[in-house]
Design an enzyme around this catalytic site. Structure first.
Site, short mmCIF file in Angstrom:
data_model
loop_
_atom_site.label_atom_id
_atom_site.label_comp_id
_atom_site.label_asym_id
_atom_site.label_seq_id
_atom_site.Cartn_x
_atom_site.Cartn_y
_atom_site.Cartn_z
N HIS A 302 0.84 -1.20 0.00
CA HIS A 302 0.00 0.00 0.00
C HIS A 302 0.87 1.25 0.00
O HIS A 302 0.69 2.15 -0.83
CB HIS A 302 -0.93 -0.03 1.22
CG HIS A 302 -1.83 1.16 1.34
ND1 HIS A 302 -3.13 1.14 0.91
CD2 HIS A 302 -1.61 2.40 1.84
CE1 HIS A 302 -3.68 2.33 1.15
NE2 HIS A 302 -2.77 3.12 1.72
N GLU A 303 1.81 1.30 0.93
CA GLU A 303 2.64 2.51 1.02
C GLU A 303 3.50 2.66 -0.22
O GLU A 303 3.70 3.76 -0.73
CB GLU A 303 3.51 2.51 2.28
CG GLU A 303 2.76 2.29 3.60
CD GLU A 303 1.55 3.18 3.79
OE1 GLU A 303 1.53 4.30 3.25
OE2 GLU A 303 0.59 2.74 4.49
N1 B3K Z 1 -1.59 8.12 4.35
C1 B3K Z 1 -1.36 7.53 5.63
C2 B3K Z 1 -2.41 7.89 6.63
C3 B3K Z 1 -2.16 9.14 7.36
C4 B3K Z 1 -3.13 9.33 8.49
C5 B3K Z 1 -2.99 10.65 9.11
N2 B3K Z 1 -3.86 10.84 10.26
C6 B3K Z 1 -1.25 6.05 5.57
C7 B3K Z 1 -1.86 5.43 4.39
O1 B3K Z 1 -3.04 5.47 4.15
O2 B3K Z 1 -1.13 4.91 3.59
ZN ZN Z 2 -2.89 5.05 2.13
#
Ligand code: B3K
Ligand code: ZN
Length: 885
Positions: A302-303
């Site tokens: 995902h990341e």
């Molecule tokens: N984009 C981050 C989530 C951030 C949350 C901030 N409160 C992780 C993710 O969805 O990949």
């Molecule tokens: Zn995300």
């Protein structure tokens, strides 16, 4: 609640930024009791903005040491400062703004901005954390190239990381050192990251499709070096998959992942420097369950996928959050499906959607996939934005088909590379590339609530015709009393006595042709539509919403025999599973009725027979059998009952327990045979095949332990001899749930003694105890709050103990004396001033107060108690405000 009500921010009020940023230079001087941040912002007036608009910089809890424009210090009357903003009314059209601020990362308990996790410095900037680091236009549509310099003590912080590529380190006086990082890709501040600590790494390489070599590193504490292999494999698989499936190549020479213990969520996609909750990266068979291995693989992917869907193309404003999150969840779900069992992955995702997202959509926090307003954006990292958002992308994929969908995503990335855009731009790229009109489909972004689909069928034997009528409606949600009909893709088959029937729609009817003539995707776009199938030689059982083709509830009046037929013969695995769940729901509802009426409980024999057939057939996929044997969770049953006059938690619990015991004793021999059949001597591997086998085997163990002493003995021996955490924890759970006090307490004590040193295992131990349906569970949880294994500052521990108690222990959380609610409110009260994000998230179970018969008022009283606190964070305020409205 606090006197000044927090401001509501509206999507319709979006305005382009007054100034653009060409370059950002940052220097961090890190010390033991503070940090000094120096920034040089290369600003230029935005030609698209109003020419008189002031320069606005966000900033919170900052000590301003110096502010200068083009080398000249500003006089106090040249700028204005309040709690949230620094405003310069007359900034030159092009200038360099220099700012020095002092912050205190050591005291930052919100885990947002720059903070310390144990011995290391780290950051979390999404969504609006950067403003706690320095004054900055902290909005996702202001993107710039970053040059970052970090200075710190060399012995304490030998590793200094930021985004992009590093220059060689430099030694400084007083045992300090300095590293400079340059990230060539313009990015918003929310993707900035910094890490400083005594870290060690595991390294690998990946050669991209374009022939570039990328260095991959996972940074951890030294003791965790042997827990990185699975995350590294997952990263390499993700990089390859994104090239093959989406044509996306990685774009820097380095990709770093860092594991930190204190983290508010799973992980964060900072450009080239992903920061992970250690629970989502560290894995080893003896300490990690199969579910843990799968979670790590999915989150690493995902990341990584965010590098394109999120970073290269980002969001214009936070109302567009699902643009990156929904799309990226869809991408990671498809990746996991390709790496493991597609059907099981789909079942898991649909279960989450139905239990958590449908509940959110039916409650006071309901919001569209693209919200219209918010008070605190942190509250909108929701199952609606993520999971329903992913379903919306999945429906576009279904409507366009894989080839046109890929052309759409290619166009989207090409057209918007380097831009901050909206959900509308995503849909338009899909339309432009495919020629498919998605005008009506757009309602999925703007309308909240779970649509309800009612289906009915009519078979005309003489004409060999089957007519399926579909009717849609969508319940009112806060601020949206009336809904328009949406485009709903309904994938289906028709099941006959010898398998799925060939499908031929009457000539004038549209219905996506597919290569397989037993499968069609119907497009429901009006409130009611009938679809006519010709040449149907027998009365069919419709297999509707194959693969769960739309996030809707479905009602069709299946007979028990129909459901049994679908369970055993339907081609689509999702529908087979869903039939098993519908049958179980029906049986559970009968049981609840019988218990409520004090009459004898009689379990539908066809249901027991169907389960027996599943257990006895060694040719079936064990993973599927395990999923079909899993009864719907109590929380889900409560959600369903909420719509029918309110849930009675005790009856739900009793009914489910009673049904489980009936199944356990009816099929004791089959469970024992199946358990033995699945014993293996193969060395542990987190493969789909092994995971499926362990899942069914441990499901059998659980039923066996429920059935009595022999099963508990088996659980004990599995607990004593298991060599992997999946089997060990499953045995512990079986003992904890069904065993006598002495056996349970001995197993728990032994487990803790064995794993005291492994935080992630200890967290599982907390979770098992928090979820035990024993009478003194609440007292145990209160006692554990004082145990050295617990620490309220660590979100993983709070989730393991308090999150598990309030979400996975319904009978105890909903104790008649209201003590469960009080316990949760006590914790939220303690947490709100420290870590408002976690406090607000913990509130969710209390917001469902309207769903519970005989308990609602006690739940509401705790919400009111929290609302009366002298100070309430914006996060908690928003949830309370909506829940009490
Ligand atoms: N984009 C981050 C989530 C951030 C949350 C901030 N409160 C992780 C993710 O969805 O990949
Ligand atoms: Zn995300």
């Amino acid at each position: 609640m606090r006197d000044a009500q927090p401001k509501v921010i509206y999507r319709k009020e979006y305005q382009v930024p007054a100034f653009l940023l060409e370059r950002t230079e940052l220097t961090f001087e890190l010390f033991e009791d503070h940090a000094v941040v120096t920034s040089q912002l290369h600003l230029r007036r935005n030609p698209e903005a109003d020419s008189g608009a002031a320069l606005e910089l966000n900033g919170q809890e900052l000590e301003l040491l110096e502010i200068a424009i083009d080398g000249r210090e500003l006089a106090p009357d040249e700028y204005h400062r309040d709690d949230e903003l620094l405003t310069i009314a007359r900034a030159p059209a092009q200038c360099v703004l220099r700012c020095r601020t002092r912050i205190h990362p050591q005291d930052n308990t919100s885990l947002e901005g720059l903070y310390k996790s144990r011995t290391m410095f780290c950051t979390q900037c999404e969504a609006e954390g950067f403003r706690k680091i320095t004054y900055f236009p902290d909005r996702p549509d202001v993107m710039s190239v970053f040059d970052v310099t970090i200075e710190a003590d060399q012995a304490l912080y030998p590793v200094l990381l930021s985004n992009g590529n590093p220059a060689p380190p430099e030694a400084l006086a007083n045992g300090r050192h300095r590293v400079r990082w340059h990230d060539p890709h313009p990015k918003p501040a929310y993707l900035f990251a910094l890490v400083a600590g005594d870290l060690h790494y595991v390294e690998d390489r990946f050669r991209t499709c374009g022939g570039r070599d990328v260095t991959l590193r996972i940074y951890v504490e030294e003791k965790d070096l042997d827990k990185c292999a699975h995350a590294m494999d997952s990263l390499i698989q993700s990089m390859r998959w994104d090239e093959e499936t989406y044509g996306r190549e990685y774009d820097l020479d380095i990709f770093n992942i860092v594991a930190v213990d204190d983290f508010n969520m799973g992980a964060m996609e900072n450009k080239g420097l992903n920061i992970f909750n250690s629970s989502c990266v560290l894995c080893r068979p003896d300490i990690t369950t199969d579910a843990g291995f799968e979670r790590v693989q999915a989150i690493v992917a995902h990341e990584y996928f965010h590098n394109w869907s999120g970073n290269r193309v980002t969001c214009r404003d936070w109302f567009q959050l699902s643009l990156k999150e929904g799309f990226t969840v869809f991408r990671d779900a498809e990746f996991s499906a390709d790496m493991g069992s597609r059907t099981v992955k789909r079942i898991e995702d649909v279960s989450l959607l139905r239990t958590a997202q449908f509940a959110e959509d039916a409650g006071p926090m309901a919001h569209p996939v693209r919200p219209d307003s918010f008070i605190e954006i942190s509250n909108f990292y929701t199952v609606t934005i993520y999971e329903k958002g992913a379903e919306v992308v999945r429906m576009i994929h279904t409507l366009l088909g894989p080839d046109l969908f890929r052309q759409g995503s290619d166009l989207y990335f090409e057209r918007h590379d380097g831009q901050a855009v909206t959900c509308e731009e995503f849909v338009r790229a899909m339309e432009d590339a495919s020629g498919v009109d998605l005008s009506q489909f757009r309602l999925w972004y703007s309308q909240a609530g779970t649509p309800r689909l009612v289906a009915s069928g009519h078979y005309d034997a003489g004409a060999a015709r089957y007519t399926l009528t579909l009717r849609q409606s969508c319940p009112a949600t806060p601020g949206q009393p009336h809904k328009e009909p949406m485009t709903i893709p309904v994938a289906l088959g028709l099941l006959g006595t010898a398998g799925n029937l060939p499908l031929r729609l009457a000539d004038d009817q549209p219905g996506g042709e597919t290569a397989d003539n037993t499968h069609r995707v119907l497009e429901l776009s009006r409130e009611e539509q009938s679809f006519c199938f010709e040449g149907v030689m027998e009365a069919p059982v419709p297999a509707l919403l194959r693969g769960f083709s739309a996030p809707v509830t479905l009602e069709y009046d299946y007979s028990t025999a129909d459901l049994c037929a679908l369970m055993s013969r339907e081609a689509d695995g999702f529908v087979r599973w869903d039939a098993s769940q519908q049958l179980a729901l029906r049986v559970l509802s009968d049981t609840q009725g019988q218990l409520a009426a004090d009459s004898a409980v009689v379990v539908e024999p066809q249901f027991l027979e169907a389960l027996g057939a599943l257990l006895a057939d060694p040719d079936l996929d064990p993973a599927m059998v395990a999923e079909m044997l899993r009864l719907p969770a109590e929380g889900y049953l409560a959600e369903l009952a909420a719509g029918q006059g309110g849930a009675d938690v005790d009856i739900i619990h009793q009914a489910r327990q009673m049904l489980r015991s009936t199944i356990a004793s009816a099929h004791a021999d089959l469970f024992a045979d199946c358990y033995q059949r699945l014993v293996t001597s193969a060395p542990f591997a987190p493969t789909a095949e092994q995971i499926g086998a362990r899942s069914l085997r441990n499901m059998c163990l659980d039923y066996l332990a429920l059935d009595g002493a022999e099963g508990l003995q088996l659980a004990q021996s599995q607990f004593d001899t298991a060599t992997n955490m999946t089997d060990r924890l499953a045995a512990l759970q079986a003992i904890a749930q069904h065993g006598p006090d002495q056996q349970r307490d001995a197993a728990l004590a032994r487990f803790y003694a064995d794993w005291e040193q492994e935080t992630l295992v200890v967290n599982q131990w907390l979770q098992v105890q928090a979820a035990m349906p024993v009478a003194d569970a609440l007292e145990r949880v209160r006692a554990l709050l004082a145990h050295p294994a617990f620490d309220i500052r660590n979100p993983n521990k709070v989730r393991s103990l308090i999150g598990a108690f309030s979400n996975a222990n319904p009978v105890n959380f909903h104790r008649a004396d209201g003590e469960g609610y009080r316990l949760l409110a006590d914790i939220i009260e303690q947490l709100d001033s420290r870590n408002p994000q976690i406090a607000a998230r913990l509130l969710t179970p209390l917001t469902k107060w309207r769903n519970y018969r005989g308990r609602g008022e006690q739940m509401r009283a705790q919400l009111q108690r929290l609302a009366a606190m002298p100070t309430v964070s914006r996060d908690v305020y928003e949830v309370l405000d909506k829940a009490l409205a």
